[in-house]
Design a protein around this motif. Structure first.
Motif, PDB file in Angstrom:
ATOM      1  N   SER A 144       0.859  -1.179   0.000  1.00 31.09           N
ATOM      2  CA  SER A 144       0.000   0.000   0.000  1.00 31.09           C
ATOM      3  C   SER A 144       0.897   1.230   0.000  1.00 31.09           C
ATOM      4  O   SER A 144       1.661   1.444   0.941  1.00 31.09           O
ATOM      5  N   THR A 145       0.844   2.002  -1.057  1.00 32.44           N
ATOM      6  CA  THR A 145       1.722   3.159  -1.197  1.00 32.44           C
ATOM      7  C   THR A 145       0.935   4.345  -1.740  1.00 32.44           C
ATOM      8  O   THR A 145      -0.237   4.226  -2.105  1.00 32.44           O
ATOM      9  N   LYS A 146       1.599   5.463  -1.811  1.00 29.03           N
ATOM     10  CA  LYS A 146       1.061   6.649  -2.471  1.00 29.03           C
ATOM     11  C   LYS A 146       2.237   7.449  -3.005  1.00 29.03           C
ATOM     12  O   LYS A 146       3.393   7.101  -2.755  1.00 29.03           O
ATOM     13  N   THR A 147       1.957   8.504  -3.736  1.00 26.69           N
ATOM     14  CA  THR A 147       3.040   9.334  -4.234  1.00 26.69           C
ATOM     15  C   THR A 147       3.385  10.398  -3.206  1.00 26.69           C
ATOM     16  O   THR A 147       2.568  10.750  -2.351  1.00 26.69           O
ATOM     17  N   GLU A 150       1.016  13.228  -2.803  1.00 25.86           N
ATOM     18  CA  GLU A 150      -0.192  13.024  -1.995  1.00 25.86           C
ATOM     19  C   GLU A 150       0.062  13.186  -0.495  1.00 25.86           C
ATOM     20  O   GLU A 150      -0.880  13.218   0.286  1.00 25.86           O
ATOM     21  N   GLU A 151       1.334  13.277  -0.113  1.00 24.62           N
ATOM     22  CA  GLU A 151       1.670  13.414   1.303  1.00 24.62           C
ATOM     23  C   GLU A 151       1.346  14.824   1.800  1.00 24.62           C
ATOM     24  O   GLU A 151       1.322  15.773   1.020  1.00 24.62           O
ATOM     25  N   CYS A 222      -0.417   4.018   5.413  1.00 26.29           N
ATOM     26  CA  CYS A 222      -0.520   3.268   4.156  1.00 26.29           C
ATOM     27  C   CYS A 222      -0.735   1.774   4.391  1.00 26.29           C
ATOM     28  O   CYS A 222      -0.768   0.994   3.443  1.00 26.29           O
TER      29      CYS A 222
END
Length: 236
Positions: A144-147, A150-151, A222
């Motif tokens: 589970s990640t994000k860019t 998006e933080e 995440c």
């Protein structure tokens, strides 16, 4: 036996569909852009791959891999990322150098060689860019990640991968002082142009939204403590 070009098309479709969770498939124009080709050229190859029952394709529609197409594409991706890891870890290639060499090595057909390479490297789960390496059964560990884009401000996250493997981008990442598994502290974000200020290992840098969108991160929210195993070959 497939040609190098056919393998490259299958790999591209895998990356644009299965790895991105795009169940609808990829459009011909999207595939052409990914491969830096003209749409007409991509259209002709898709017809050939359909005849070989490796691709589900209809003119003006979306394209996706058949079960056999996924199996072959997964094998190419596995070889590519194992060779990148070997070049980086054992031959001291820089991470912005390994992609082009691995593009050549990924077409080696010896299964025994690839399995031995995997064993020699200790069955790695991720390549130098943070991309997941499928195992011999076509399974990969999903995270589970994000860019980074998006933080939110004042949060800390860990860089786990990059979305852009181009040498120019990786060299830019080097200039910022970022490495896989580095902790990133988001200090601020400008409302006008989304310019972000981050801190990595005590060094502060201002980065654009485009840069941040190509940095993949994990963080406490995440759910990274629960990796999932997905079989690329079993996806319908």
């Amino acid at each position: 036996m497939l040609s190098y070009t056919e393998e490259n098309y299958l790999k591209a479709l895998l990356q644009l569909t299965v790895e991105k969770g795009n169940k609808e498939g990829a459009g011909t124009n999207e595939l052409a852009v990914h491969l830096n080709l003209k749409p007409a050229t991509a259209n002709d190859m898709l017809k050939k791959l359909k005849e070989k029952k490796l691709v589900e394709y209809e003119k003006y529609g979306k394209s996706s891999l058949t079960r056999e197409g996924r199996r072959l594409a997964t094998d190419v991706v596995r070889k590519h990322r194992l060779w990148e890891t070997f070049l980086f870890e054992k031959l001291a290639f820089a991470w912005d150098e390994v992609h082009e060499v691995a593009e050549q090595l990924e077409h080696i057909q010896s299964k025994k060689l690839v399995d031995k390479l995997d064993e020699f490297l200790g069955f790695p789960g991720f390549d130098p860019h943070g991309d997941v390496i499928p195992n011999a059964r076509g399974e990969l560990q999903m995270r589970s990640t994000k860019t980074l884009h998006e933080e939110v401000v004042n949060h800390r996250c860990t860089m786990v991968a990059v979305k852009d493997n181009a040498a120019s981008f990786l060299q830019y990442v080097n200039q910022v002082g970022l490495r896989i598994n580095d902790t990133i502290h988001v200090l601020s974000r400008q409302p006008y142009d989304d310019l972000m200020e981050i801190e990595v290992n005590g060094k502060k840098s201002s980065i654009s939204s485009r840069f941040a969108e190509n940095i993949v991160v994990s963080c406490k929210d995440c759910d990274i403590a629960k990796p999932k195993i997905k079989s690329l070959n079993a996806i319908k």
